[in-house]
Each structure stands twice: as structure tokens, then as C-alpha cells.
Write a protein that holds these residues in place. Structure first.
Motif, PDB file in Angstrom:
ATOM      1  N   ASP A  93     -10.522  28.970  19.893  1.00 46.54           N
ATOM      2  CA  ASP A  93      -9.462  28.316  20.667  1.00 46.54           C
ATOM      3  C   ASP A  93      -8.245  29.235  20.755  1.00 46.54           C
ATOM      4  O   ASP A  93      -8.118  30.207  19.990  1.00 46.54           O
ATOM      5  N   ILE A  94      -7.358  28.901  21.687  1.00 45.48           N
ATOM      6  CA  ILE A  94      -6.232  29.813  21.974  1.00 45.48           C
ATOM      7  C   ILE A  94      -4.895  29.072  21.875  1.00 45.48           C
ATOM      8  O   ILE A  94      -4.722  28.001  22.475  1.00 45.48           O
ATOM      9  N   MET A  95      -3.963  29.673  21.132  1.00 39.45           N
ATOM     10  CA  MET A  95      -2.576  29.184  21.159  1.00 39.45           C
ATOM     11  C   MET A  95      -1.733  30.226  21.890  1.00 39.45           C
ATOM     12  O   MET A  95      -1.792  31.422  21.563  1.00 39.45           O
ATOM     13  N   ILE A  96      -0.970  29.767  22.854  1.00 38.49           N
ATOM     14  CA  ILE A  96      -0.105  30.663  23.631  1.00 38.49           C
ATOM     15  C   ILE A  96       1.332  30.336  23.242  1.00 38.49           C
ATOM     16  O   ILE A  96       1.754  29.176  23.360  1.00 38.49           O
ATOM     17  N   ASP A  97       2.074  31.340  22.806  1.00 33.66           N
ATOM     18  CA  ASP A  97       3.477  31.102  22.454  1.00 33.66           C
ATOM     19  C   ASP A  97       4.351  31.493  23.641  1.00 33.66           C
ATOM     20  O   ASP A  97       4.560  32.680  23.902  1.00 33.66           O
ATOM     21  N   GLY A  98       4.848  30.496  24.362  1.00 38.41           N
ATOM     22  CA  GLY A  98       5.694  30.752  25.534  1.00 38.41           C
ATOM     23  C   GLY A  98       7.177  30.758  25.201  1.00 38.41           C
ATOM     24  O   GLY A  98       8.008  30.866  26.104  1.00 38.41           O
ATOM     25  N   GLY A  99       7.518  30.654  23.917  1.00 38.90           N
ATOM     26  CA  GLY A  99       8.926  30.667  23.522  1.00 38.90           C
ATOM     27  C   GLY A  99       9.482  32.083  23.492  1.00 38.90           C
ATOM     28  O   GLY A  99       8.753  33.062  23.649  1.00 38.90           O
ATOM     29  N   ASN A 100      10.788  32.168  23.273  1.00 41.26           N
ATOM     30  CA  ASN A 100      11.437  33.483  23.181  1.00 41.26           C
ATOM     31  C   ASN A 100      11.291  34.012  21.764  1.00 41.26           C
ATOM     32  O   ASN A 100      12.265  34.115  21.023  1.00 41.26           O
ATOM     33  N   SER A 101      10.078  34.366  21.386  1.00 44.24           N
ATOM     34  CA  SER A 101       9.844  34.821  20.016  1.00 44.24           C
ATOM     35  C   SER A 101      10.116  36.308  19.881  1.00 44.24           C
ATOM     36  O   SER A 101       9.866  37.084  20.810  1.00 44.24           O
ATOM     37  N   LEU A 102      10.572  36.691  18.701  1.00 41.42           N
ATOM     38  CA  LEU A 102      10.744  38.113  18.392  1.00 41.42           C
ATOM     39  C   LEU A 102       9.359  38.755  18.349  1.00 41.42           C
ATOM     40  O   LEU A 102       8.433  38.216  17.737  1.00 41.42           O
ATOM     41  N   PHE A 103       9.212  39.926  18.983  1.00 41.51           N
ATOM     42  CA  PHE A 103       7.875  40.523  19.112  1.00 41.51           C
ATOM     43  C   PHE A 103       7.225  40.807  17.756  1.00 41.51           C
ATOM     44  O   PHE A 103       6.006  40.741  17.628  1.00 41.51           O
ATOM     45  N   ARG A 104       8.036  41.067  16.747  1.00 44.13           N
ATOM     46  CA  ARG A 104       7.444  41.325  15.426  1.00 44.13           C
ATOM     47  C   ARG A 104       6.810  40.048  14.861  1.00 44.13           C
ATOM     48  O   ARG A 104       5.801  40.099  14.164  1.00 44.13           O
ATOM     49  N   ASP A 105       7.418  38.901  15.160  1.00 42.96           N
ATOM     50  CA  ASP A 105       6.809  37.627  14.750  1.00 42.96           C
ATOM     51  C   ASP A 105       5.488  37.428  15.476  1.00 42.96           C
ATOM     52  O   ASP A 105       4.528  36.904  14.911  1.00 42.96           O
ATOM     53  N   THR A 106       5.435  37.835  16.733  1.00 43.49           N
ATOM     54  CA  THR A 106       4.200  37.680  17.509  1.00 43.49           C
ATOM     55  C   THR A 106       3.082  38.532  16.901  1.00 43.49           C
ATOM     56  O   THR A 106       1.939  38.072  16.776  1.00 43.49           O
ATOM     57  N   ILE A 107       3.437  39.753  16.516  1.00 41.33           N
ATOM     58  CA  ILE A 107       2.435  40.635  15.897  1.00 41.33           C
ATOM     59  C   ILE A 107       1.911  39.991  14.603  1.00 41.33           C
ATOM     60  O   ILE A 107       0.710  39.923  14.357  1.00 41.33           O
ATOM     61  N   ARG A 108       2.850  39.474  13.817  1.00 40.99           N
ATOM     62  CA  ARG A 108       2.470  38.827  12.549  1.00 40.99           C
ATOM     63  C   ARG A 108       1.608  37.589  12.798  1.00 40.99           C
ATOM     64  O   ARG A 108       0.561  37.410  12.171  1.00 40.99           O
ATOM     65  N   ARG A 109       2.024  36.762  13.758  1.00 40.53           N
ATOM     66  CA  ARG A 109       1.282  35.520  14.015  1.00 40.53           C
ATOM     67  C   ARG A 109      -0.108  35.812  14.572  1.00 40.53           C
ATOM     68  O   ARG A 109      -1.065  35.103  14.267  1.00 40.53           O
ATOM     69  N   GLY A 122       1.000  35.958  22.814  1.00 39.15           N
ATOM     70  CA  GLY A 122       2.450  35.890  22.998  1.00 39.15           C
ATOM     71  C   GLY A 122       2.806  36.060  24.466  1.00 39.15           C
ATOM     72  O   GLY A 122       2.376  37.030  25.098  1.00 39.15           O
ATOM     73  N   MET A 123       3.572  35.137  24.983  1.00 38.22           N
ATOM     74  CA  MET A 123       3.854  35.206  26.424  1.00 38.22           C
ATOM     75  C   MET A 123       5.319  34.901  26.732  1.00 38.22           C
ATOM     76  O   MET A 123       5.795  33.789  26.495  1.00 38.22           O
ATOM     77  N   GLY A 124       6.034  35.900  27.234  1.00 36.85           N
ATOM     78  CA  GLY A 124       7.397  35.670  27.681  1.00 36.85           C
ATOM     79  C   GLY A 124       7.382  34.841  28.960  1.00 36.85           C
ATOM     80  O   GLY A 124       6.535  35.051  29.830  1.00 36.85           O
ATOM     81  N   VAL A 125       8.302  33.890  29.031  1.00 33.56           N
ATOM     82  CA  VAL A 125       8.419  33.041  30.222  1.00 33.56           C
ATOM     83  C   VAL A 125       9.853  33.170  30.715  1.00 33.56           C
ATOM     84  O   VAL A 125      10.781  32.942  29.950  1.00 33.56           O
TER      85      VAL A 125
END
Ligand SMILES: NC(=O)c1ccc[n+]([C@@H]2O[C@H](COP(=O)([O-])OP(=O)(O)OC[C@H]3O[C@@H](n4cnc5c(N)ncnc54)[C@H](OP(=O)(O)O)[C@@H]3O)[C@@H](O)[C@H]2O)c1
Length: 468
Positions: A93-109, A122-125
């Protein structure tokens, strides 16, 4: 069964859900505070758009692989929400993070959830509420096979570029999408501050009324840098106060908030050794604005002469110069952002395609502007070129530089604070000066610390006994 789940019904989640449902996707939504979900479904629910009170019910109503878009507050809330959803998702399954997350958090997650068999994307919107509803610009990063699973769905909801293409492209692995979104916001900070400075020159330097300010922004909007921010600059200067007499801007408290993406961009520029003068100046301008009582007190302590408008050139003469200077600063804001993206591609080993990024920023997002077609063409013709080396940029900045010199001299005289316009000029002078003053720095460094220096007239590394 739903094509997509959206978790988080703030303004962005609500509007993205409506957008997806309006385009024929079947969407299930969930919000921590259930009453907000119920109100939303009462207003906008349909066969295509249904609400769920628990994550288990939501996840149970999704097609596989399940695709869950998180639109929650960035930071810890994203981690907490992702843990709760991850607990009910299955492998693949897939979780897409459309929030303004710090890219380092995205790498970690991404690494964290991958270890549990769930894909993190990780997806910037960008585009704010209106973009979310009518079509945002999407900046996704993650595994290519996850992109393949999401692409058809994402293409349905995005804005169009100037040639009618979709404002979405796969930018690279893990944090690449959120990084590009961060830099987008950094450019946005610098452009907005430059626009605010032009307004301040008109208001404080020339004492112009709203009609004249609107005319100025209308001219900028019609020019080569015209786009969303220039259009709304015109609109906000010409809006009457809805709670009293006069113009609305005149009653708005002069303190600007920030949520972090501009600061992250400035910090990243420092880390990667890229000159981030404009975004840093824009962040600092928001910082100084935030202490309004302090500024008012110091304005009295440091009382300076009111700007002597009589000695300034006539507004009719200054207006076109200010426009050219502003356009130059806006162009430099993009150039600075693209230079950072170029450095990030190398530092993080991401295949960032600057022509594609220029294309997906043409619709839906806050920094959309006609000039992005020129950036796209420039990078398409010379993919590895530094932004300041593109011939059309050279031509534009050769025109803008004297205007920036004139305007910043004028604002210094009128005591109007213009950190981005001034920073743009100084950044550009620094990058286009053949012989800088750094030989002096090297002299100091070698004198006090034997740091050594190189010479112009011979090879090698030298140390001298300065003053002997
Ligand atoms: N607004 C924009 O223009 C914009 C543009 C691009 C990207 N973004 C990003 O998109 C995301 C959503 O933005 P938004 O403006 O729509 O809304 P937001 O105010 O950033 O977030 C609202 C959502 O977060 C949830 N939330 C807040 N605190 C929580 C907590 N402690 N535990 C669990 N859930 C919590 C809220 O649930 P409750 O309703 O229960 O409080 C709601 O679902 C953010 O990451 C934002 O940075 C925003």
C-alpha cells in the motif's frame, strides 16, 4: 471501492478531495476531528466522495494497492498520523505525504515505512486552496514503481502548463519532491518580498494612493514577469476595506508570519554553498516585521528625516525604472532557486530536470509566471547551464542592473527598507565582478592564521610575512 483516500480535512485536504471527486475519482476522506468530516460531507458529499469516522473503515473501503494521501499539519503530526495509518495498511500500500514536509523527514519516513512494507511517497503540493480545488502543481518524489501506480490518478487533478501539459512530473527518489517544493517556496518568499518593497517605495517614498499602486502592478502583471503573484498584487492594492472606510491594506497589521519553508531554503543554500541572498533577505524581512511594537519604539528612538519626496525623481520617471528593477529582482529569485536545485541534484544524487521543473511550475502554483516558459526553453537547450549563463537571462539582467542601481540608490536616500531589491543588486554585482575584493580577505587570513593564498602570476600556494 475508492481510488484514493485523503486523511486531513484542512483547507488543502478538502479542496483536493473535491477536485478529485469532480474529476471522476472515487474518494474516501477521514479527519481526526470527526465533526469536521461530517460537515464537509454534508456540504460536498456524493457517491464519489464519502466520509469515514475511523481509519479502519476508510482503509477497508479502498481499492488495492491502497493509496492514502496525507494532508495534515507538517512535522510531528505527520509522523503520528502516518503511524496510525501504517498500522492498518497492508504490504504494497502507498502513503503519499502532500504536506510541506522537510525533505530530510521524507527521506527518513520513506526508509522507515519501506522497512514495514508500506511505500512512502513525498509530494509537494502548491497552489493554496484555490489551486487544490481547480488544479495544483504537484512535485512528487519517491520510488519509480510507486510513481507508476500514482501517475494516472495525479494527472487527473493537476493544473495545465502553458502548452496544455500536466503540471506534475516524477522529480526523483525519496526527498526530491519535497525539496523542489521547498525551493519553490523560497522563490515565492523572495518574489513576494520584492513586490512588497515596490509597494513600500510607492507608499512611503512617493506617497502614492492605491489607484497609482494598482496601475503600477497592472503594468508589471502585463510585462515579462507577469503571473499569479503580480496579478494578486494588483488586486490587493485595489481592495476596499470591508469593515470600514478606505483601502483594506491600510488596515492590515504589518507583521508577516512564516511556517518554515523559506528558512529551510536559506539554510539549505548555506549548507550547499549556494548564494541564497534573496531568500535569506526575504526571511529576515519577515523576522524584522514580526516585532511590530519594537519597530514602532525604535522608529521614535532612531527618528530619521522623513523622506524628502521633493528631491526624488518624478514618479512618472521612476515607475518604469522601478518596474525593470523589480522584474530583475524577480528573475534573480528564480535564478537563485534554480542554482540551489542544480547544487542539490549533485549533492543528493537526484536527476532533477530544471526544464521539467520550470514546466510544472507554469500552472497551479504560487510562483507561476509567463517567464517560466523562458526558463523551460533555456534549460531544455542547455540542460547543464548555470541559470545566470543562459543568454536570455544575461540580456534581461543587463537591462535590469542599471535599474536596480538607480532604485536602490533612491530607496537609500528615501530611507525605505528594500532588502531584496538591494540584495538582488549586490548578489548580481558580486557574481559578475571579475576581480573581487577577496584578495584582501586572503591577505588578512594569511597574516593572522598563515592560511596561505594563491597568486595570479604563478602556480602554487604561498605564505608571506606580511608587514615585514
Ligand atoms: N494552506 C496552504 O496553502 C498549503 C499549501 C501547500 C501545502 N500545504 C500543506 O498541506 C498540509 C495541510 O495544510 P492545510 O492548510 O490544509 O491544513 P493544516 O492546518 O496544516 O492541517 C490541518 C489538518 O491537520 C490535522 N491536525 C492538526 N493537528 C493535529 C494533531 N495534533 N493530530 C492529528 N491531526 C492533526 C487537522 O485535524 P483536526 O481537524 O482534527 O485538527 C487537519 O486534518 C500542511 O502540511 C501544509 O503545510 C498547505
Amino acid at each position: 471501492m475508492h481510488d484514493l483516500a485523503i486523511v486531513g480535512l484542512g483547507p488543502m485536504g478538502q479542496n483536493l478531495a473535491r477536485n478529485a471527486a469532480n474529476h471522476g475519482l472515487s474518494v474516501g476522506v477521514y479527519n481526526r476531528t470527526t465533526s469536521k468530516m461530517r460537515d464537509f460531507i454534508t456540504a460536498h458529499g456524493s457517491e464519489q466522495l464519502q466520509g469515514y469516522a475511523t481509519l479502519e473503515e476508510l482503509v477497508g473501503a479502498l481499492k488495492t494497492p491502497r493509496r492514502v494521501l496525507l494532508m495534515v499539519k507538517a512535522g510531528e503530526v505527520t509522523d503520528l498520523t502516518a503511524e496510525a495509518i501504517g498500522g492498518v495498511l497492508s504490504e504494497g500500500d502507498i502513503m503519499i505525504d502532500g504536506g510541506n514536509s522537510l525533505f530530510r523527514d521524507t527521506i527518513r519516513r520513506e526508509a522507515h515505512h519501506r522497512a514495514r512494507g508500506v511505500h512512502w511517497f513525498g509530494m509537494g503540493v502548491s497552489g493554496g486552496e484555490e489551486g487544490a480545488l481547480r488544479g495544483p502543481s504537484l512535485m512528487p518524489g519517491g520510488e519509480p514503481k510507486v510513481w507508476d501506480a500514482l501517475e494516472p490518478l495525479l494527472r487527473v487533478i493537476v493544473a495545465k502548463d502553458f502548452a496544455g501539459g500536466d503540471c506534475v512530473t516524477h522529480l526523483g527518489p525519496d526527498g526530491a519532491g519535497h525539496y523542489v517544493k521547498m525551493v519553490h517556496n523560497g522563490i515565492e518568499y523572495a518574489i513576494m518580498q520584492a513586490l512588497a518593497e515596490a509597494y513600500t517605495v510607492m507608499r512611503d517614498g512617493y506617497g502614492l494612493e492605491a489607484e497609482a499602486q494598482e496601475a503600477f502592478f497592472a503594468a508589471v502583471d502585463a510585462g515579462p514577469m507577469g503571473g499569479f503573484l503580480t496579478e494578486i498584487s494588483r488586486i490587493i492594492t485595489a481592495t476596499k476595506d470591508d469593515r470600514g472606510a478606505g483601502w483594506l491594506l491600510d488596515q492590515v497589521l504589518d507583521t508577516a508570519g512564516q511556517k518554515g519553508t523559506g528558512r529551510w531554503t536559506a539554510v539549505e543554500a548555506l549548507k550547499l554553498g549556494v548564494d541564497g541572498t534573496l531568500v535569506t533577505a526575504a526571511v529576515n524581512a519577515r523576522v524584522s516585521s514580526s516585532d511590530q511594537p519594537g519597530r514602532v519604539a525604535r522608529a521614535e528612538q532612531y527618528a530619521r528625516q522623513a523622506p524628502d519626496t521633493d528631491t526624488l525623481p518624478a514618479w512618472a520617471d521612476t515607475a518604469p525604472t522601478l518596474q525593470t528593477a523589480l522584474e530583475g529582482a524577480m528573475l534573480l529569485a528564480y535564478a537563485e532557486g534554480f542554482a540551489l536545485l542544480r547544487a542539490a541534484a549533485e549533492a543528493y544524487d537526484w536527476p532533477l530536470d530544471l526544464a521539467e521543473i520550470s514546466r510544472i511550475w507554469q500552472g497551479g502554483c504560487i510562483i507561476r509566471s509567463r517567464v517560466l516558459t523562458q526558463w523551460q526553453a533555456g534549460f531544455a537547450a542547455a540542460p547543464q547551464a548555470q541559470p545566470l549563463a543562459l543568454p536570455w537571462v544575461v540580456a534581461a539582467l543587463r537591462t535590469a542592473t542599471p535599474a536596480l542601481q538607480t532604485v536602490t540608490a533612491l530607496t537609500a536616500r528615501a530611507a525605505v527598507s528594500t532588502p531584496v531589491l538591494t540584495g538582488a543588486l549586490q548578489r548580481h554585482l558580486a557574481h559578475t565582478t571579475a576581480r573581487s575584493g577577496a584578495n584582501f580577505l586572503q591577505g588578512l587570513r594569511d597574516h593572522f592564521g598563515a592560511h596561505t593564498y594563491q597568486r595570479l602570476d604563478r602556480e602554487g600556494v604561498f605564505h608571506s610575512a606580511w608587514g615585514s
